[in-house]
Design a protein around this motif. Structure first.
Motif, PDB file in Angstrom:
ATOM      1  N   ILE A 118       0.979  -1.422   0.014  1.00 54.88           N
ATOM      2  CA  ILE A 118      -0.029   0.184  -0.090  1.00 54.88           C
ATOM      3  C   ILE A 118       0.909   1.010   0.353  1.00 54.88           C
ATOM      4  O   ILE A 118       0.562   2.661  -0.810  1.00 54.88           O
ATOM      5  CB  ILE A 118      -1.121   0.242   0.721  1.00 54.88           C
ATOM      6  N   VAL A 119       2.148   1.550   0.568  1.00 52.88           N
ATOM      7  CA  VAL A 119       2.812   2.712   1.178  1.00 52.88           C
ATOM      8  C   VAL A 119       3.703   2.995  -0.278  1.00 52.88           C
ATOM      9  O   VAL A 119       3.545   3.994  -1.537  1.00 52.88           O
ATOM     10  CB  VAL A 119       3.880   1.603   1.941  1.00 52.88           C
ATOM     11  N   LEU A 120       3.771   1.267  -1.338  1.00 48.34           N
ATOM     12  CA  LEU A 120       4.483   1.258  -2.489  1.00 48.34           C
ATOM     13  C   LEU A 120       3.287   2.080  -3.490  1.00 48.34           C
ATOM     14  O   LEU A 120       4.140   2.274  -4.138  1.00 48.34           O
ATOM     15  CB  LEU A 120       5.016   0.156  -3.048  1.00 48.34           C
ATOM     16  N   SER A 121       2.667   1.892  -3.371  1.00 48.43           N
ATOM     17  CA  SER A 121       0.919   2.608  -4.462  1.00 48.43           C
ATOM     18  C   SER A 121       0.715   3.609  -3.899  1.00 48.43           C
ATOM     19  O   SER A 121       0.668   4.508  -4.752  1.00 48.43           O
ATOM     20  CB  SER A 121      -0.395   2.015  -3.814  1.00 48.43           C
ATOM     21  N   VAL A 122       0.824   4.551  -2.931  1.00 47.85           N
ATOM     22  CA  VAL A 122       1.736   5.803  -2.853  1.00 47.85           C
ATOM     23  C   VAL A 122       2.281   6.588  -3.328  1.00 47.85           C
ATOM     24  O   VAL A 122       2.053   7.362  -4.363  1.00 47.85           O
ATOM     25  CB  VAL A 122       1.666   6.237  -0.990  1.00 47.85           C
ATOM     26  N   VAL A 123       3.874   5.167  -3.373  1.00 50.80           N
ATOM     27  CA  VAL A 123       5.017   6.249  -4.266  1.00 50.80           C
ATOM     28  C   VAL A 123       5.039   5.919  -5.122  1.00 50.80           C
ATOM     29  O   VAL A 123       5.332   6.952  -6.275  1.00 50.80           O
ATOM     30  CB  VAL A 123       5.803   5.485  -3.756  1.00 50.80           C
ATOM     31  N   ALA A 124       3.735   5.746  -6.215  1.00 49.03           N
ATOM     32  CA  ALA A 124       3.792   4.695  -7.603  1.00 49.03           C
ATOM     33  C   ALA A 124       3.287   6.515  -8.369  1.00 49.03           C
ATOM     34  O   ALA A 124       4.329   6.771  -9.190  1.00 49.03           O
ATOM     35  CB  ALA A 124       3.235   3.975  -7.532  1.00 49.03           C
ATOM     36  N   GLY A 125       2.573   6.688  -7.372  1.00 46.56           N
ATOM     37  CA  GLY A 125       2.565   8.505  -8.407  1.00 46.56           C
ATOM     38  C   GLY A 125       3.677   9.213  -8.830  1.00 46.56           C
ATOM     39  O   GLY A 125       3.882   9.824  -9.549  1.00 46.56           O
ATOM     40  N   TYR A 126       4.029   9.429  -7.145  1.00 49.30           N
ATOM     41  CA  TYR A 126       5.134  10.242  -7.354  1.00 49.30           C
ATOM     42  C   TYR A 126       6.703   9.664  -8.269  1.00 49.30           C
ATOM     43  O   TYR A 126       6.696  10.795  -8.656  1.00 49.30           O
ATOM     44  CB  TYR A 126       6.055  10.245  -5.888  1.00 49.30           C
ATOM     45  N   ALA A 127       6.653   8.828  -7.869  1.00 43.44           N
ATOM     46  CA  ALA A 127       7.859   8.425  -8.889  1.00 43.44           C
ATOM     47  C   ALA A 127       8.126   8.536 -10.399  1.00 43.44           C
ATOM     48  O   ALA A 127       8.738   8.066 -11.145  1.00 43.44           O
ATOM     49  CB  ALA A 127       8.104   6.601  -8.730  1.00 43.44           C
TER      50      ALA A 127
END
Length: 281
Positions: A94-103
């Motif tokens: 879930i944390v990675l899903s948040v980071v995905a947009g910024y990445a």
């Protein structure tokens, strides 16, 4: 004013039990509206700040920014999907899903491409592969997390506008309240009418050009198009775009009509949410 906010409309439509197809179309349309509108917005702001504009250069940057943004988004989506496959902890996913947009957004933005389209492309790619990347329990947990996060972000945006509205009205004190309200009402009427008019004109052009049987099975009735057109409320994205306008131009002068733009955006959001939201059922 182009980005539509389907959150309120979809909440109402789901409660009324409308076909899933219409809800999906409105959600997908919102993503396309956000991406294309914000690419055009970025070009327009750059033209105002720089004080010059070239149509062919702007058109070229629009196409290059869109195509490049999508390409970076898909690449980032693939990389994150590979990371998802090697992670078992639902919280980390879930944390990675948040980071995905910024990445996806940050490298595209640094390269002068569309960071919004990059984020959208990465999100669509990950959503498409979600069934194979995450267990049902992880997906349920992720949906609950994102619903709360989106609600909080919307609330923060409207609080920011509430904090700015008083000084904005102070800056506009030289204008008549009746004139400002009338202008906001006129812009709101145009925004609503253009959307409905588009749905009832471009549809027939598409039907004239594409006569395939598969296209005919996807046709929506006039009643469905009317509901979709009336579901075009404005919200958080338009608000964020207005608040993101720079304070000054490259020449050091105040950004022209910034406070008026924010006020008009707030007026359109209020008008569409109240008028269309209350009457949609």
């Amino acid at each position: 004013m182009s980005p539509t906010d389907p959150l309120a409309a979809i909440t109402i439509l789901r409660r009324l039990g409308v076909p899933r197809r219409m809800v999906t179309v409105l959600e997908g349309e919102s993503l396309v509206n956000d991406a294309t509108a914000l690419v055009a917005y970025r070009l327009a702001v750059a033209a105002v700040v720089a004080g010059s504009f070239s149509l062919w250069q702007a058109g070229l940057r629009f196409v290059a920014g869109a195509v490049g943004g999508v390409a970076i988004g898909l690449a980032v989506g693939w990389l994150i999907a590979e990371a998802f496959r090697r992670i078992e902890d639902p919280m980390v996913k879930i944390v990675l899903s948040v980071v995905a947009g910024y990445a996806a957004f940050l490298p595209a933005d640094r390269l002068g491409l569309s960071g919004v389209l990059a984020a959208v492309a990465a999100g669509l790619y990950l959503g498409w592969r979600a069934p194979e990347l995450a267990s049902p329990a992880t997906r349920l947990l992720g949906v609950s997390f994102w619903e709360v996060l989106v609600y909080l972000l919307n609330a923060v945006l409207f609080v920011l506008v509430g904090l700015q509205l008083h000084p904005i009205l102070g800056e506009l004190s030289g204008s008549s309240v009746a004139v400002l309200v009338g202008q906001a009402a006129l812009i709101s009427a145009v925004v609503i009418a253009v959307r409905i008019g588009w749905g009832f004109t471009v549809t027939y052009l598409i039907r004239a050009l594409d006569r395939r049987p598969a296209q005919r099975t996807r046709r929506a009735s006039a009643r469905e198009r009317l509901v979709a057109g009336w579901s075009g409320m404005r919200g958080a994205v338009s608000l964020a775009a207005a608040l993101a306008l720079p304070l000054t131009t490259s020449a050091g002068q105040a950004f022209p009509q910034r406070n008026l733009i924010i006020f008009m955006t707030f007026g359109v959001i209020l008008a569409t949410l109240v008028l269309q939201g209350v009457s949609l059922p």
